[in-house]
Enzyme design. Structure first.
Site, PDB file in Angstrom:
ATOM      1  N   GLY A 360     -25.760  57.534  25.688  1.00  0.00           N
ATOM      2  CA  GLY A 360     -26.602  58.234  26.661  1.00  0.00           C
ATOM      3  C   GLY A 360     -26.394  59.736  26.628  1.00  0.00           C
ATOM      4  O   GLY A 360     -27.361  60.507  26.646  1.00  0.00           O
ATOM      5  N   GLY A 383     -23.797  50.928  25.863  1.00  0.00           N
ATOM      6  CA  GLY A 383     -22.837  49.841  25.657  1.00  0.00           C
ATOM      7  C   GLY A 383     -23.342  48.811  24.663  1.00  0.00           C
ATOM      8  O   GLY A 383     -22.589  48.321  23.808  1.00  0.00           O
TER       9      GLY A 383
HETATM   10  P1  ADP Z   1     -22.099  58.886  25.055  1.00  0.00           P
HETATM   11  O1  ADP Z   1     -22.803  58.696  26.381  1.00  0.00           O
HETATM   12  O2  ADP Z   1     -22.874  59.722  24.111  1.00  0.00           O
HETATM   13  O3  ADP Z   1     -21.655  57.572  24.473  1.00  0.00           O
HETATM   14  P2  ADP Z   1     -19.573  59.346  26.390  1.00  0.00           P
HETATM   15  O4  ADP Z   1     -20.148  58.793  27.632  1.00  0.00           O
HETATM   16  O5  ADP Z   1     -18.484  58.593  25.702  1.00  0.00           O
HETATM   17  O6  ADP Z   1     -20.743  59.688  25.336  1.00  0.00           O
HETATM   18  O7  ADP Z   1     -18.938  60.786  26.675  1.00  0.00           O
HETATM   19  C1  ADP Z   1     -19.751  61.864  27.100  1.00  0.00           C
HETATM   20  C2  ADP Z   1     -18.958  62.798  27.971  1.00  0.00           C
HETATM   21  O8  ADP Z   1     -17.774  63.192  27.316  1.00  0.00           O
HETATM   22  C3  ADP Z   1     -19.711  64.066  28.279  1.00  0.00           C
HETATM   23  O9  ADP Z   1     -19.934  64.111  29.663  1.00  0.00           O
HETATM   24  C4  ADP Z   1     -18.769  65.170  27.839  1.00  0.00           C
HETATM   25  O10 ADP Z   1     -18.704  66.228  28.769  1.00  0.00           O
HETATM   26  C5  ADP Z   1     -17.441  64.468  27.780  1.00  0.00           C
HETATM   27  N1  ADP Z   1     -16.484  65.101  26.867  1.00  0.00           N
HETATM   28  C6  ADP Z   1     -16.599  65.258  25.541  1.00  0.00           C
HETATM   29  N2  ADP Z   1     -15.524  65.893  25.037  1.00  0.00           N
HETATM   30  C7  ADP Z   1     -14.708  66.139  26.065  1.00  0.00           C
HETATM   31  C8  ADP Z   1     -13.431  66.761  26.187  1.00  0.00           C
HETATM   32  N3  ADP Z   1     -12.790  67.263  25.128  1.00  0.00           N
HETATM   33  N4  ADP Z   1     -12.875  66.820  27.424  1.00  0.00           N
HETATM   34  C9  ADP Z   1     -13.510  66.321  28.489  1.00  0.00           C
HETATM   35  N5  ADP Z   1     -14.722  65.723  28.447  1.00  0.00           N
HETATM   36  C10 ADP Z   1     -15.306  65.633  27.241  1.00  0.00           C
HETATM   37 MG    MG Z   2     -22.058  58.390  28.381  1.00  0.00          MG
END
Ligand code: ADP
Ligand code: MG
Length: 403
Positions: A360, A383
């Site tokens: 997302g 997920g």
């Molecule tokens: P996706 O939804 O693409 O699968 P996630 O939900 O796993 O991704 O993670 C997204 C979040 O991770 C974002 O809100 C981003 O701000 C946070 N994020 C990425 N790198 C860091 C970091 N180094 N420290 C803290 N938050 C992080």
């Molecule tokens: Mg996410």
């Protein structure tokens, strides 16, 4: 944005709505209409848009549609999570009349369903208003099945859950896959099982424990695995490095500790950042410094990959025959920490290989940078896409009739 109807989806081994006889039939469609709301209105209608091709196919084919989705995680029947705003938005987007049912199931809902004319849509209330939904309750599945003569699952984003509206009901009616679900499964299965080499996988974000399974699965399938985001600190901690105040959880450090020795023997090269951008705290006005190295001092958090890492990752992405990206490289919502994510997003957008983006927040990053239409497939299911990629069977897909 999702031309699900136009794409040449590979067969996924399941019956497809494209082959279903629908004229004059009442079709129960499970869609993923779990959209963000703001002030009682739909704040982002991407998921509604992604559901339109299947609905249009059915309505134009002369079916009437009973539509069901969950919305958030309501406690009891919280009226703030009513489907009313979704019904309103859907009515604007669809060239058909959309009525909202007063409940998910029951006599009144059944009589509304029976009165539907071809070309009309009845949207049921939030499926999670029913306590039996998440437990895959047989009575709820029976009640849902009694509303229609055919079941179409188009809710890829909920396909990893065995719920009454995604699983139980599929066992009680002739069933098939909707266009979006079919395309999602086809695109992600292709990346997992038959990628055009070299396969470059970029993983980041914050939900590290959910993603370790994908790393394990791809260790012997990918050529390059590039780690960024908060995920890299699990690996750094496992290597015994200083991670300062960076975001970390114990379970993911344990998992990273098991992955590291396997990675040495694996086909894929596992890349960790070589430089970082640090902040004092997760805020836009915080003090920022670049670190040429990865040992984070006390009092600092690693919040983005550094510019050397971003350049290196960009080059590897450009060389990919297939590129799979899941998870931002940093806290990209805050301008001082958006550089690495933007660099990877640009590289993915300009890559000549086949590009697939899931998650997302990664999809939101592509949209924010205006690059969403520059990828070959932007997955709508967080997920569900991770579970499919790590090789799990999705109960919402398995339950459908075979092709
Ligand atoms: P996706 O939804 O693409 O699968 P996630 O939900 O796993 O991704 O993670 C997204 C979040 O991770 C974002 O809100 C981003 O701000 C946070 N994020 C990425 N790198 C860091 C970091 N180094 N420290 C803290 N938050 C992080
Ligand atoms: Mg996410």
């Amino acid at each position: 944005m999702h031309p699900a109807g136009g794409g040449a989806a590979l067969g996924i081994g399941k019956a497809s709505v494209r082959d279903a006889e629908v004229k004059g039939r009442r079709v129960l469609v499970r869609a993923d209409l779990n959209v963000p709301l703001e002030d009682g209105k739909v704040a982002d209608d991407t998921r509604i848009g992604a559901s339109l091709p299947t609905l249009e196919l059915l309505l134009e084919g002369g079916a009437s549609v009973v539509l069901v989705s969950h919305l958030g995680r309501p406690k009891d029947r919280d009226p703030k999570l009513s489907m009313a705003p979704v019904a309103a938005r859907l009515d604007e987007l669809l060239d058909a009349e959309v009525k909202l049912a007063p409940a998910v199931v029951g006599d009144e809902v059944r009589s509304l369903a029976e009165k539907l004319e071809p070309g009309q849509v009845l949207l049921l209330e939030n499926s999670r208003y029913e306590p039996g939904e998440t437990g895959d309750d047989p009575e709820l599945a029976d009640a849902l099945a009694s509303l229609a003569d055919l079941y179409v699952n188009d809710a890829f984003g909920a396909a990893h859950r065995a719920h009454a509206s995604t699983h139980g009901v599929a066992r009680r009616l002739p069933s098939c896959a909707g266009l979006l679900l079919e395309r999602e499964v086809s695109e992600l299965t292709k990346v997992r099982d038959h990628p055009e080499p070299p396969l470059v996988t970029v993983l980041g974000g914050a939900k590290v424990t959910d993603k370790i399974g994908v790393i394990e699965r791809f260790l012997d399938r990918a050529d390059e695995i590039l780690i960024g985001g908060a995920m890299c600190f699990s690996f750094f901690k496992a290597e015994g490095r200083d991670t300062g105040d960076s975001l970390l959880d114990d379970a993911s450090v344990e998992a990273a500790r098991e992955v590291l020795p396997r990675a040495k023997r694996a086909k894929a090269r596992l890349h960790l950042p070589e430089d970082l951008v640090l902040g004092r705290e997760l805020s836009v006005n915080t003090e920022v410094q670049e670190l040429n190295g990865v040992d984070v001092p006390e009092g600092w958090m690693g919040l983005d990959i550094g510019s050397n890492t971003a350049a290196k990752y960009g080059k590897l992405v450009a060389g990919g025959g297939t590129v799979l990206w899941n998870g931002p490289m940093g806290a990209f919502e805050l301008a001082p920490f958006a550089f690495g994510t933007r660099a990877v997003a640009e590289a993915v957008a300009h890559a000549s290989g086949h590009t697939v983006v899931g998650g997302g927040d990664s999809a939101a990053a592509m949209a924010e940078f205006g690059l969403a239409d520059r990828v070959d497939w932007l997955s709508t299911g967080g997920g569900a896409s991770l579970e499919l990629l790590e090789g799990a069977e999705l109960p919402g897909v398995e339950a459908l009739n075979d092709a």
